[in-house]
Structure formats: C-alpha cells, structure tokens
Design a protein around this motif. Structure first.
Motif, mmCIF file in Angstrom:
data_model
loop_
_atom_site.group_PDB
_atom_site.id
_atom_site.type_symbol
_atom_site.label_atom_id
_atom_site.label_comp_id
_atom_site.label_asym_id
_atom_site.label_seq_id
_atom_site.Cartn_x
_atom_site.Cartn_y
_atom_site.Cartn_z
ATOM 1 N N SER A 33 76.989 31.193 28.394
ATOM 2 C CA SER A 33 78.103 30.371 28.340
ATOM 3 C C SER A 33 78.818 30.571 27.029
ATOM 4 O O SER A 33 80.067 30.478 26.789
ATOM 5 N N TYR A 34 78.032 30.587 25.830
ATOM 6 C CA TYR A 34 78.869 30.687 24.265
ATOM 7 C C TYR A 34 79.376 32.157 24.469
ATOM 8 O O TYR A 34 80.721 32.343 24.074
ATOM 9 N N TYR A 35 78.824 33.432 24.904
ATOM 10 C CA TYR A 35 79.594 34.553 25.156
ATOM 11 C C TYR A 35 81.031 34.537 25.706
ATOM 12 O O TYR A 35 82.053 34.973 25.328
ATOM 13 N N GLN A 36 80.967 33.820 26.866
ATOM 14 C CA GLN A 36 82.320 33.474 27.580
ATOM 15 C C GLN A 36 83.224 32.780 26.667
ATOM 16 O O GLN A 36 84.501 33.027 26.946
ATOM 17 N N GLN A 37 82.629 31.676 26.235
ATOM 18 C CA GLN A 37 83.429 30.981 25.070
ATOM 19 C C GLN A 37 84.183 31.982 24.186
ATOM 20 O O GLN A 37 85.675 31.686 23.923
ATOM 21 N N ILE A 38 83.496 32.770 23.719
ATOM 22 C CA ILE A 38 84.025 33.629 22.713
ATOM 23 C C ILE A 38 84.956 34.694 23.159
ATOM 24 O O ILE A 38 86.026 34.834 22.473
ATOM 25 N N LEU A 39 84.850 35.148 24.561
ATOM 26 C CA LEU A 39 85.900 36.031 24.995
ATOM 27 C C LEU A 39 87.024 35.373 25.520
ATOM 28 O O LEU A 39 88.163 36.107 25.498
ATOM 29 N N THR A 40 86.961 33.983 25.413
ATOM 30 C CA THR A 40 88.458 33.484 25.822
ATOM 31 C C THR A 40 89.164 33.509 24.463
ATOM 32 O O THR A 40 90.213 33.286 24.779
ATOM 33 N N LEU A 41 88.393 33.248 23.352
ATOM 34 C CA LEU A 41 89.168 33.181 22.156
ATOM 35 C C LEU A 41 89.441 34.452 21.787
ATOM 36 O O LEU A 41 90.634 34.786 21.032
ATOM 37 N N LYS A 42 88.735 35.597 21.866
ATOM 38 C CA LYS A 42 88.939 36.957 21.680
ATOM 39 C C LYS A 42 88.390 37.876 22.737
ATOM 40 O O LYS A 42 87.122 38.240 22.792
ATOM 41 N N SER A 43 89.471 38.141 23.418
ATOM 42 C CA SER A 43 89.026 38.933 24.606
ATOM 43 C C SER A 43 88.746 40.515 24.220
ATOM 44 O O SER A 43 88.284 41.147 25.266
ATOM 45 N N ASP A 44 89.096 41.047 23.300
ATOM 46 C CA ASP A 44 88.964 42.477 22.881
ATOM 47 C C ASP A 44 87.663 42.802 22.050
ATOM 48 O O ASP A 44 87.813 43.055 20.988
ATOM 49 N N TYR A 45 86.699 42.145 22.400
ATOM 50 C CA TYR A 45 85.378 42.158 21.619
ATOM 51 C C TYR A 45 84.384 42.796 22.649
ATOM 52 O O TYR A 45 83.404 42.315 23.090
ATOM 53 N N PRO A 46 84.272 44.260 22.159
ATOM 54 C CA PRO A 46 83.483 45.064 22.980
ATOM 55 C C PRO A 46 81.740 44.536 22.701
ATOM 56 O O PRO A 46 80.949 44.757 23.819
#
Length: 304
Positions: A33-46
């Motif tokens: 859930s936290y990783y998905q939140q991060i990716l909504t804020l920064k989608s280009d984070y490999p």
C-alpha cells in the motif's frame, strides 16, 4: 525556492522509510500500500517498483510482481538486479526461456554478476542443457574462484539424467569420480572458514542421478559422504559428537528414523521409502519420519 516540490520530496522519503520498515518486518500488504502511494506521487521510481515487485511476489501475486519488475527495467534499462529478480520470478512461473533472457540481460549490464550466472546455470540445467549449464558455472568460478556452489554444481552436473549407451555411462561416471575426488581433496586442505562457507552450499546440488546408472555406487557415495561429514563436523562440532545408544530393553522395539523431503508422491517415495514404511514389521520396529522440505506438500501418499 520551490516549497511544494521540497514538501513532495520530503513526503516521499517519509513514505519510503515507512514502506521499507513494513516490508522488512513482514507486513507485506501494508508495504504494498505504501509503495503504491509513493508511485502515485512519483511514477518514475524504478527502485520502488522493484521493492513493490518483491513484496507482491512474497504475497503470491506473481503476475503483478512481473509487471512491477518490467516497469522497473523500462524506467531503468541498466537495472541489473531487477532483471535478475525478474528472471527468478519467471523461472518460478515455469517461463524458462523468458527467465534465460532476463538473466542474460542482467549479465550484459553487469558481466561479473555471480547471482545471475548461478541462476542462469540452474535454468539451463532445468531445460536439460547440461553443457551450457556447466559452462555458465565455470564462468562464475573464474570470476569468483571460491564459489562453492559452482564447485558442487559442476561436479554433480557430470551426471546426466539419460545416457545414450553404456560407454557414455562409463565416461560420465569417470568424469564424476574425478571431479568428486578433486573436490573432496580440496576440502580436506581447506581452513575452517572455507569449510563453514562450503557447508552452507552443499545441499544445493546433489548426486541424485547417480542411481539412474544402475551400478554399484558404494565407493562413490563413500567419497561423497566422507566429504560431507568433514564439512559438517568441522562447521558444526557441537552437533557432531557420537551419541551413545542405550541397550534395548526386553521386548523394546528398534527405532528407525527416515529423514527425507519426499514424503509425498515422488519417485524417492514410491521406489524405496514407501516399501520400507509399509513392510517393516511394526512388532519389531518403531518408525519415525523427519520431513526436511521447506514447502509442505500433501497428497494421498502422505496419509497411510
């Protein structure tokens, strides 16, 4: 000064810290859930996609994990670790050609990537490409000469599943004996640290296919067994002392323990063990089973 961007960056770092804490403590759904939140804020984070993939895989969500790894390498084409992890996940799914491709991409990026070499060697073995498998492990051994898993693998992989003739059996058997004796001699001269390191890898590859040759394996198995005893007794001296067996009391049964990871429908169970379990005279013997497989496997054969 862009206060909004600074706040966003600070918030992402806080979320990453929390996500990793959840991940490392085994709270995988929370971490996802936290990783998905991060990716909504920064989608280009490999790196976050790779962490998400690992958590998804551990939760058994393999397809979603593959997609996350694929997104990680799309964003970062030089991401060798993500390619290697993707290969392992594809191997788990039985997609061996795709796994080989992923490992090879990892090695193109990172030519000294030992884990990718070992994983690729294992896939080649699973595909029946014994020669290619040995060559891969030999490359790994050149990079890291003390790589015990490669030494064991190269030795044990002298034994194919199927032989074309009795002459080939003799050839393969002689090759195996030579490699085994060299390996045994090497560990006789190794120091304690080397022995402990080898003990951690010894079960990764075993002479399983030796029995397929249909010959007397006693001498070869003695060399192999004595080598293992040497490794383990030096690495774990606290568990290597002789155990004094008490004398049997009148009418007391002889206790027999079977130690195996194959107490289910498998050739090891069907050929030798099932007969022992079913036919030992229970009036004379008391039977114990010790299951060593990490994965619990149950079928109709596990209930007698």
């Amino acid at each position: 000064m862009n206060t909004k961007n600074n706040f966003k960056s600070s918030n992402i770092q806080s979320l990453i810290k929390t996500a990793l804490q959840k991940h490392n403590s085994g709270q995988l759904e929370a971490a996802i859930s936290y990783y998905q939140q991060i990716l909504t804020l920064k989608s280009d984070y490999p790196e976050v996609y790779a962490c998400l993939a690992d958590a998804l895989e551990k939760r058994g969500k393999l397809e979603a994990a593959v997609e996350a790894y694929q997104q990680a390498v799309r964003l970062k084409p030089e991401y060798a670790d993500a390619y290697c992890n993707l290969g392992s996940l594809l191997k788990k799914q039985g997609k061996l050609e795709a796994a080989v491709e992923a490992y090879q991409k990892a090695l193109n990026i990172k030519p000294n990537f030992i884990r990718a070499y070992c994983n690729l060697g294992n896939v080649f073995k699973q595909q029946g490409k014994r020669k290619a498998s040995v060559e891969v492990y030999q490359k790994a051994l050149k990079i890291q000469p003390d790589l015990d898993i490669a030494k064991f693998f190269i030795c044990m992989n002298q034994l194919p599943i199927i032989h074309t003739s009795f002459a080939e059996i003799e050839l393969r058997r002689n090759n195996y004996q030579r490699h085994l004796q060299d390996l045994s001699q090497y560990y006789k001269q190794a120091n304690l640290q080397e022995l402990k390191k080898a003990a951690d890898e010894v079960g990764a590859s075993q002479p399983f296919y030796l029995a397929y040759q249909g010959l007397n394996d006693r001498d070869l198995q003695q060399i192999y067994g004595e080598m293992l005893v040497h490794l383990m007794s030096n690495s774990y001296p606290q568990w290597s002392q002789d155990i004094l067996l008490p004398d049997l009391q009148p009418n007391e049964k002889i206790r027999i323990g079977l130690v195996s990871g194959y107490f289910y429908r498998h050739s090891v169970w069907k050929i030798p063990m099932k007969g022992w379990v079913e036919n030992l005279d229970r009036s004379q013997f008391e039977l114990f089973g010790y299951y060593t497989n990490n994965a619990l496997k149950q079928d109709k054969e596990t209930v007698l």
